[in-house]
Design an enzyme around this catalytic site. Structure first.
Site, PDB file in Angstrom:
ATOM      1  N   ASN A   1    -109.798 -15.741  -2.955  1.00 18.82           N
ATOM      2  CA  ASN A   1    -108.863 -14.579  -2.953  1.00 18.82           C
ATOM      3  C   ASN A   1    -107.684 -15.026  -3.088  1.00 18.82           C
ATOM      4  O   ASN A   1    -107.237 -16.092  -2.602  1.00 18.82           O
ATOM      5  CB  ASN A   1    -109.107 -14.269  -1.361  1.00 18.82           C
ATOM      6  CG  ASN A   1    -108.492 -12.756  -0.890  1.00 18.82           C
ATOM      7  OD1 ASN A   1    -108.878 -11.953  -1.704  1.00 18.82           O
ATOM      8  ND2 ASN A   1    -107.829 -12.812  -0.021  1.00 18.82           N
TER       9      ASN A   1
ATOM     10  N   HIS B   1    -101.747  -6.292  -3.308  1.00 20.82           N
ATOM     11  CA  HIS B   1    -100.538  -5.745  -2.826  1.00 20.82           C
ATOM     12  C   HIS B   1     -99.642  -5.209  -4.052  1.00 20.82           C
ATOM     13  O   HIS B   1     -98.655  -6.186  -4.517  1.00 20.82           O
ATOM     14  CB  HIS B   1     -99.708  -6.713  -1.909  1.00 20.82           C
ATOM     15  CG  HIS B   1    -100.686  -7.342  -0.827  1.00 20.82           C
ATOM     16  ND1 HIS B   1    -101.189  -6.494   0.233  1.00 20.82           N
ATOM     17  CD2 HIS B   1    -101.381  -8.333  -0.882  1.00 20.82           C
ATOM     18  CE1 HIS B   1    -101.957  -6.966   0.882  1.00 20.82           C
ATOM     19  NE2 HIS B   1    -102.102  -8.415   0.418  1.00 20.82           N
TER      20      HIS B   1
ATOM     21  N   GLU C   1    -107.246  -6.497  -0.291  1.00 18.57           N
ATOM     22  CA  GLU C   1    -106.138  -6.107   0.498  1.00 18.57           C
ATOM     23  C   GLU C   1    -105.030  -4.938  -0.026  1.00 18.57           C
ATOM     24  O   GLU C   1    -104.037  -5.142   0.105  1.00 18.57           O
ATOM     25  CB  GLU C   1    -105.373  -7.522   0.801  1.00 18.57           C
ATOM     26  CG  GLU C   1    -106.097  -8.511   1.088  1.00 18.57           C
ATOM     27  CD  GLU C   1    -105.299  -9.933   1.666  1.00 18.57           C
ATOM     28  OE1 GLU C   1    -104.048  -9.717   1.562  1.00 18.57           O
ATOM     29  OE2 GLU C   1    -105.921 -10.777   1.718  1.00 18.57           O
TER      30      GLU C   1
ATOM     31  N   GLU D   1    -105.386 -17.969  -1.354  1.00 22.80           N
ATOM     32  CA  GLU D   1    -104.298 -18.233  -2.099  1.00 22.80           C
ATOM     33  C   GLU D   1    -103.670 -19.707  -2.287  1.00 22.80           C
ATOM     34  O   GLU D   1    -102.399 -20.200  -1.915  1.00 22.80           O
ATOM     35  CB  GLU D   1    -103.023 -17.808  -0.978  1.00 22.80           C
ATOM     36  CG  GLU D   1    -103.398 -16.362  -0.641  1.00 22.80           C
ATOM     37  CD  GLU D   1    -102.286 -15.677   0.337  1.00 22.80           C
ATOM     38  OE1 GLU D   1    -101.424 -16.386   0.930  1.00 22.80           O
ATOM     39  OE2 GLU D   1    -102.473 -14.156   0.822  1.00 22.80           O
TER      40      GLU D   1
ATOM     41  N   ASP E   1    -102.849  -2.395  -0.845  1.00 20.06           N
ATOM     42  CA  ASP E   1    -101.654  -1.303  -0.375  1.00 20.06           C
ATOM     43  C   ASP E   1    -100.560  -1.236  -1.388  1.00 20.06           C
ATOM     44  O   ASP E   1    -100.502  -2.203  -2.149  1.00 20.06           O
ATOM     45  CB  ASP E   1    -101.051  -1.739   0.999  1.00 20.06           C
ATOM     46  CG  ASP E   1    -100.652  -3.352   1.049  1.00 20.06           C
ATOM     47  OD1 ASP E   1    -100.554  -3.847  -0.117  1.00 20.06           O
ATOM     48  OD2 ASP E   1    -100.421  -3.852   2.072  1.00 20.06           O
TER      49      ASP E   1
HETATM   50  O1  G3I Z   1    -100.213 -12.666  17.758  1.00 20.72           O
HETATM   51  C1  G3I Z   1     -98.869 -12.921  17.947  1.00 20.72           C
HETATM   52  C2  G3I Z   1     -98.248 -12.569  19.158  1.00 20.72           C
HETATM   53  O2  G3I Z   1     -98.836 -12.870  20.124  1.00 20.72           O
HETATM   54  C3  G3I Z   1     -96.823 -12.244  19.000  1.00 20.72           C
HETATM   55  O3  G3I Z   1     -96.272 -11.797  20.147  1.00 20.72           O
HETATM   56  C4  G3I Z   1     -96.149 -11.956  17.889  1.00 20.72           C
HETATM   57  C5  G3I Z   1     -94.639 -11.859  17.701  1.00 20.72           C
HETATM   58  O4  G3I Z   1     -94.366 -12.028  16.213  1.00 20.72           O
HETATM   59  O5  G3I Z   1     -96.727 -12.446  16.639  1.00 20.72           O
HETATM   60  C6  G3I Z   1     -98.079 -12.313  16.483  1.00 20.72           C
HETATM   61  O6  G3I Z   1     -98.664 -12.934  15.471  1.00 20.72           O
HETATM   62  C7  G3I Z   1     -98.712 -12.170  14.130  1.00 20.72           C
HETATM   63  C8  G3I Z   1     -99.760 -11.667  13.636  1.00 20.72           C
HETATM   64  O7  G3I Z   1     -99.608 -11.103  12.407  1.00 20.72           O
HETATM   65  C9  G3I Z   1    -100.555 -10.740  14.572  1.00 20.72           C
HETATM   66  O8  G3I Z   1     -99.812  -9.574  14.494  1.00 20.72           O
HETATM   67  C10 G3I Z   1     -97.843 -13.087  13.528  1.00 20.72           C
HETATM   68  O9  G3I Z   1     -96.540 -13.327  13.910  1.00 20.72           O
HETATM   69  C11 G3I Z   1     -97.753 -12.640  12.217  1.00 20.72           C
HETATM   70  O10 G3I Z   1     -97.284 -13.576  11.138  1.00 20.72           O
HETATM   71  C12 G3I Z   1     -99.088 -11.909  11.433  1.00 20.72           C
HETATM   72  O11 G3I Z   1     -98.643 -11.470  10.341  1.00 20.72           O
HETATM   73  C13 G3I Z   1    -100.142 -11.318   9.527  1.00 20.72           C
HETATM   74  C14 G3I Z   1     -99.846 -12.053   8.048  1.00 20.72           C
HETATM   75  O12 G3I Z   1    -101.009 -12.096   7.419  1.00 20.72           O
HETATM   76  C15 G3I Z   1     -99.649 -13.569   8.451  1.00 20.72           C
HETATM   77  O13 G3I Z   1     -99.522 -14.619   7.243  1.00 20.72           O
HETATM   78  C16 G3I Z   1    -100.137 -10.026   9.199  1.00 20.72           C
HETATM   79  O14 G3I Z   1    -100.601  -9.377  10.379  1.00 20.72           O
HETATM   80  C17 G3I Z   1    -101.387  -9.925   8.056  1.00 20.72           C
HETATM   81  O15 G3I Z   1    -101.514  -8.447   7.569  1.00 20.72           O
HETATM   82  C18 G3I Z   1    -101.050 -10.678   6.952  1.00 20.72           C
HETATM   83  O16 G3I Z   1    -102.136 -10.768   5.977  1.00 20.72           O
HETATM   84  C19 G3I Z   1    -102.050 -11.347   4.922  1.00 20.72           C
HETATM   85  C20 G3I Z   1    -103.570 -11.832   4.396  1.00 20.72           C
HETATM   86  O17 G3I Z   1    -104.023 -12.521   5.435  1.00 20.72           O
HETATM   87  C21 G3I Z   1    -103.552 -12.891   3.297  1.00 20.72           C
HETATM   88  N1  G3I Z   1    -102.790 -12.088   2.120  1.00 20.72           N
HETATM   89  C22 G3I Z   1    -101.630 -11.540   2.449  1.00 20.72           C
HETATM   90  C23 G3I Z   1    -101.580 -10.801   3.762  1.00 20.72           C
HETATM   91  C24 G3I Z   1    -100.244 -10.131   3.938  1.00 20.72           C
HETATM   92  O18 G3I Z   1     -99.259 -10.971   4.390  1.00 20.72           O
END
Ligand code: G3I
Length: 300
Positions: A169, A205, A232, A127, A234
């Site tokens: 990516n 996406h 990715e 990105e 969906d």
């Molecule tokens: O691990 C912590 C946990 O300890 C805490 O209690 C909780 C509370 O919010 O947060 C947890 O972390 C989260 C993490 O996912 C694991 O669940 C983060 O807040 C959250 O921001 C994170 O989101 C991820 C996101 O990337 C972050 O940018 C998504 O799961 C993940 O699907 C998403 O994936 C991205 C790709 O990497 C890049 N392209 C876009 C895609 C969708 O946004």
């Protein structure tokens, strides 16, 4: 074939899913994962904040769990991601200049070396291009270390793990537009100058049908001499089942489209809360989109 992975394999492709380490103890989840998919991408566990929470102290617990699971089930691993403006650890977010550049290079070297030989393809840089009409780079702390940061990242990853395919990516690059053209120009430049790049990931996406020039866009990148992958996928909305089939058809029509990854298994696993954009419902049942995807993989 009767599963996504087996059907894709019959066409010389893989079919993967984003996986969360914390769900590997859930039997419904792993039952679907190991039946249907022959590639995995750690959803968060290989990102900078997860793997280097404090500078120079590396942590691979979740990522190692996913890699071990994949290896024992014959699944490829897509590494995601070595250099990204988001999900940086706090210590890196505040850095700049040569200190940040050196930290990035060390991070890539350490992580790619740790997983050396176990990764099919790395999303080396994620990105880095701006949305909208500029076709240029996104502003970020990494970009402000110098425009060459992307090629430095790729050269560093190649040196650490010469066997992994190295991908760029991004999202909103699914059709031919200013952003995808900016990336296209970068890849063409890298190929002409010998910067090591092997593949481009199209996150996909989507909010409905893929753009009408989706296949043509994949093909123009492939024609530069790189593999292309749907990384990715969906899809929300009422045309979901048709849209999934169209994405599969486009990939199968491009010989260098080597595989498709969906960004989660069940709707309840998706980052798109409430949009139900995946192939299995919250109970793990196959949706209409699953059937259209499987049929498209088996067609022809
Ligand atoms: O691990 C912590 C946990 O300890 C805490 O209690 C909780 C509370 O919010 O947060 C947890 O972390 C989260 C993490 O996912 C694991 O669940 C983060 O807040 C959250 O921001 C994170 O989101 C991820 C996101 O990337 C972050 O940018 C998504 O799961 C993940 O699907 C998403 O994936 C991205 C790709 O990497 C890049 N392209 C876009 C895609 C969708 O946004």
């Amino acid at each position: 074939g009767t599963t996504l992975g087996a059907s894709a394999a019959e066409k010389g492709r893989y079919f993967g899913a984003a996986v969360a380490a914390g769900k590997l103890s859930n039997g419904t989840y792993t039952g679907i994962l190991d039946r249907e998919f022959n590639s995995v991408t750690p959803e968060n566990e290989m990102k900078w904040d997860a793997t280097e929470p404090s500078q120079g102290r590396f942590s691979y617990t979740g990522a190692d769990q996913i890699v071990a699971h994949a290896q024992s089930h014959g699944q490829k691993v897509r590494g995601h991601t070595l250099a990204w403006h988001s999900q940086q650890p706090g210590w890196a977010q505040g850095m700049s200049g040569s200190a940040l550049r050196n930290a990035m290079v060390n991070h890539i070297t350490q992580v790619a070396t740790h997983f050396k030989g176990k990764i099919y393809a790395w999303d080396v840089v994620n990105e880095a291009f701006a949305d909208g009409g500029s076709g240029g780079r996104r502003d970020s702390n990494l970009q402000r270390t110098g425009n060459d940061w992307i090629e430095v990242a790729f050269r560093t990853a190649r040196a650490a793990d010469p066997g992994a395919k190295l991908c760029y990516n991004d999202y909103n690059t699914d059709g031919i537009n200013a952003k995808s053209t900016g990336i296209y120009n970068m890849v063409r430049d890298f190929k002409s100058r010998g910067v090591p790049i092997d593949c481009v990931g199209f996150q996909s996406h989507l909010g409905g049908l893929p753009p009408s020039d989706y296949q043509a866009n994949l093909q123009r990148f492939a024609d530069l001499g790189v593999d292309v992958q749907i990384t990715e996928l969906d899809i929300s909305g009422s045309s979901q089942a048709t849209a999934y089939a169209n994405v599969v058809k486009a990939c199968l029509a491009v010989s260098r489209c080597t595989g498709i990854t969906v960004w989660g298994i069940r709707d309840s696993d998706s980052w798109r809360t409430g949009e139900n954009p995946l192939l299995f419902d919250g109970n793990g049942n196959k949706k209409a989109a699953y059937t259209s995807t499987l049929n498209a993989l088996n067609a022809g």
